[in-house]
Design a protein around this motif. Structure first.
Motif, PDB file in Angstrom:
ATOM      1  N   UNK A   1       0.782  -3.948   8.671  1.00  0.00           N
ATOM      2  CA  UNK A   1       1.528  -2.892   9.362  1.00  0.00           C
ATOM      3  C   UNK A   1       0.707  -1.523   9.079  1.00  0.00           C
ATOM      4  N   UNK A   2       0.922  -0.738  10.313  1.00  0.00           N
ATOM      5  CA  UNK A   2      -0.071   0.523  10.202  1.00  0.00           C
ATOM      6  C   UNK A   2       0.648   1.578   9.536  1.00  0.00           C
ATOM      7  N   UNK A   3      -0.280   2.211   8.849  1.00  0.00           N
ATOM      8  CA  UNK A   3       0.180   3.368   8.278  1.00  0.00           C
ATOM      9  C   UNK A   3      -0.440   4.730   8.761  1.00  0.00           C
ATOM     10  N   UNK A   4       0.381   5.489   9.409  1.00  0.00           N
ATOM     11  CA  UNK A   4      -0.126   6.659  10.106  1.00  0.00           C
ATOM     12  C   UNK A   4      -1.117   7.736   9.366  1.00  0.00           C
ATOM     13  N   UNK A   5      -2.452   7.905  10.009  1.00  0.00           N
ATOM     14  CA  UNK A   5      -3.040   9.069   9.308  1.00  0.00           C
ATOM     15  C   UNK A   5      -2.881   9.319   7.726  1.00  0.00           C
ATOM     16  N   UNK A   6      -3.497   8.497   7.206  1.00  0.00           N
ATOM     17  CA  UNK A   6      -3.289   8.127   5.866  1.00  0.00           C
ATOM     18  C   UNK A   6      -4.940   8.334   5.316  1.00  0.00           C
ATOM     19  N   UNK A   7      -5.574   7.323   4.868  1.00  0.00           N
ATOM     20  CA  UNK A   7      -6.989   7.145   4.602  1.00  0.00           C
ATOM     21  C   UNK A   7      -7.763   7.922   5.895  1.00  0.00           C
ATOM     22  N   UNK A   8      -7.217   7.101   7.295  1.00  0.00           N
ATOM     23  CA  UNK A   8      -7.943   7.317   8.487  1.00  0.00           C
ATOM     24  C   UNK A   8      -6.864   7.163   9.333  1.00  0.00           C
ATOM     25  N   UNK A   9      -7.261   7.305  10.808  1.00  0.00           N
ATOM     26  CA  UNK A   9      -6.243   6.910  11.615  1.00  0.00           C
ATOM     27  C   UNK A   9      -5.928   5.561  11.965  1.00  0.00           C
ATOM     28  N   UNK A  10      -6.384   4.583  11.136  1.00  0.00           N
ATOM     29  CA  UNK A  10      -6.379   3.265  11.647  1.00  0.00           C
ATOM     30  C   UNK A  10      -5.911   2.197  10.494  1.00  0.00           C
ATOM     31  N   UNK A  11      -5.453   2.912   9.451  1.00  0.00           N
ATOM     32  CA  UNK A  11      -5.255   2.119   8.212  1.00  0.00           C
ATOM     33  C   UNK A  11      -3.973   1.013   8.416  1.00  0.00           C
ATOM     34  N   UNK A  12      -4.261   0.039   7.923  1.00  0.00           N
ATOM     35  CA  UNK A  12      -3.308  -1.115   7.726  1.00  0.00           C
ATOM     36  C   UNK A  12      -3.102  -1.673   6.300  1.00  0.00           C
ATOM     37  N   UNK A  13      -1.755  -1.896   6.074  1.00  0.00           N
ATOM     38  CA  UNK A  13      -1.370  -2.672   4.937  1.00  0.00           C
ATOM     39  C   UNK A  13      -1.390  -4.135   5.268  1.00  0.00           C
ATOM     40  N   UNK A  14      -1.580  -4.949   4.179  1.00  0.00           N
ATOM     41  CA  UNK A  14      -1.596  -6.345   4.500  1.00  0.00           C
ATOM     42  C   UNK A  14      -0.868  -6.962   3.325  1.00  0.00           C
ATOM     43  N   UNK A  15       0.396  -7.611   3.656  1.00  0.00           N
ATOM     44  CA  UNK A  15       1.497  -8.349   2.623  1.00  0.00           C
ATOM     45  C   UNK A  15       1.640  -9.655   2.983  1.00  0.00           C
ATOM     46  N   UNK A  16       1.147 -10.420   1.831  1.00  0.00           N
ATOM     47  CA  UNK A  16       1.531 -11.869   1.893  1.00  0.00           C
ATOM     48  C   UNK A  16       2.928 -12.100   1.352  1.00  0.00           C
ATOM     49  N   UNK A  17       3.690 -12.442   2.239  1.00  0.00           N
ATOM     50  CA  UNK A  17       5.131 -12.599   1.697  1.00  0.00           C
ATOM     51  C   UNK A  17       5.480 -13.439   0.783  1.00  0.00           C
ATOM     52  N   UNK A  18       5.121 -14.788   0.939  1.00  0.00           N
ATOM     53  CA  UNK A  18       5.686 -15.769  -0.206  1.00  0.00           C
ATOM     54  C   UNK A  18       4.680 -15.571  -1.237  1.00  0.00           C
ATOM     55  N   UNK A  19       3.603 -15.252  -1.239  1.00  0.00           N
ATOM     56  CA  UNK A  19       2.648 -15.156  -2.418  1.00  0.00           C
ATOM     57  C   UNK A  19       3.028 -13.882  -3.046  1.00  0.00           C
ATOM     58  N   UNK A  20       3.489 -12.788  -2.383  1.00  0.00           N
ATOM     59  CA  UNK A  20       4.009 -11.548  -3.009  1.00  0.00           C
ATOM     60  C   UNK A  20       2.487 -10.875  -3.515  1.00  0.00           C
ATOM     61  N   UNK A  21       1.658 -10.604  -2.437  1.00  0.00           N
ATOM     62  CA  UNK A  21       0.373  -9.991  -2.765  1.00  0.00           C
ATOM     63  C   UNK A  21       0.314  -8.894  -1.597  1.00  0.00           C
ATOM     64  N   UNK A  22      -0.163  -7.866  -2.011  1.00  0.00           N
ATOM     65  CA  UNK A  22      -0.278  -6.741  -1.053  1.00  0.00           C
ATOM     66  C   UNK A  22      -1.749  -6.249  -1.114  1.00  0.00           C
TER      67      UNK A  22
END
Length: 294
Positions: A149-170
């Motif tokens: 999922x993209x997070x807007x204008x955070x560290x840069x203008x192109x950041x993404x969080x990556x979440x492994x749902x079943x493993x519960x790791x971000x």
């Protein structure tokens, strides 16, 4: 001819120096779950998911470390890297793109990551993401729903969080520096408000049992992440009040009391982002946002 020879020697020396600074770097492997690992060396933390679908990789540090990183991956999986996600475009997270692309990895990132890499003459010709997304994307790999999922204008203008749902790791990329002040790249779309919003979004995705791979720093918990979010909010509030009181950039940069609750200037003196640098960045980011919204 002599001038040309000197140029060649200088280029060779520079290349050798660049390579040499990584000679002593060791890649460590930390097990996060039964099939997810965090690799650390020089640069951003790498996330690795292993399993029947191959190696799903997040970030790749610097190009001279690719062989060492590949060797480290082989200690936990004999599968090739199938997908490589760039959480943003900075070289300590994307420097190995060309090497892993050549080895068969398909590179994935936000639209702006490709744009910024393509605009850089050092990375314009190869190692670019071949799959990009504007807001969200989901991969189904190694028995995990992997949510980008993209997070807007955070560290840069192109950041993404990556979440492994079943493993519960971000994996947060550089929207979260665990144990240090963050680098907010305001020249390339980053902002203090965006970094706060990114942490808020990340916290909404997780629970008390989530294991968090930050962009830099040790493996983290939700409590660590919450502390980071609260620090960002409190520093933002203090700097905003200082601006309202007509404090100058120089005055705020010198106000250690704004950040000393988290790290003193002495404690952060050898960090990439010191206390004064962080306060200065927050001041400039808030002021820029005020100007934009006038």
């Amino acid at each position: 001819m002599k001038h040309f020879t000197l140029i060649i020697i200088a280029l060779i020396t520079a290349a050798a120096t660049a390579q040499g600074r990584f000679d002593d770097v060791q890649i460590t492997v930390e097990k996060v779950t039964d099939h997810i690992y965090m690799l650390q060396g020089a640069g951003g933390n790498i996330g690795i998911s292993t399993g029947k679908d191959g190696v799903f990789m997040i970030d790749d540090q610097f190009a001279p470390l690719s062989k060492k990183i590949t060797a480290a991956i082989k200690t936990i999986s004999d599968q090739p890297v199938s997908f490589l996600v760039n959480t943003h475009f900075h070289g300590d997270h994307t420097g190995g793109n060309l090497n892993f692309e050549a080895a068969g990895a398909m590179i994935v990132a936000h639209d702006n990551v490709r744009k910024r890499l393509a605009a850089d003459e050092k990375t314009a010709s190869a190692g670019l993401p071949v799959i990009t997304f504007s807001e969200d994307a989901t991969f189904y790999q190694n028995d995990d729903d992997v949510f980008l999922t993209h997070v807007h204008n955070a560290h840069t203008d192109g950041d993404a969080l990556v979440y492994f749902a079943q493993s519960n790791v971000l994996h947060t990329g550089d929207t979260f520096f665990n144990g240090n002040f963050p680098f907010i790249d305001t020249d390339r779309g980053g902002s203090i408000q965006g970094d706060i919003d990114a942490a808020k979004k990340g916290l909404m995705l997780i629970n008390e049992d989530t294991k968090i791979i930050p962009g830099h720093g040790k493996l983290a918990t939700k409590a660590d992440y919450q502390k980071y979010h609260d620090m960002l909010v409190n520093v933002y509030t203090s700097v905003f009040k200082a601006i309202e009181s007509n404090k100058t950039l120089e005055e705020v940069t010198a106000m250690e009391s704004i950040t000393s609750e988290y790290l003193t200037d002495e404690e952060s003196a050898k960090s990439f982002i010191t206390g004064p640098k962080f306060r200065s960045t927050v001041y400039k980011s808030i002021l820029e946002n005020i100007e934009i919204n006038k």
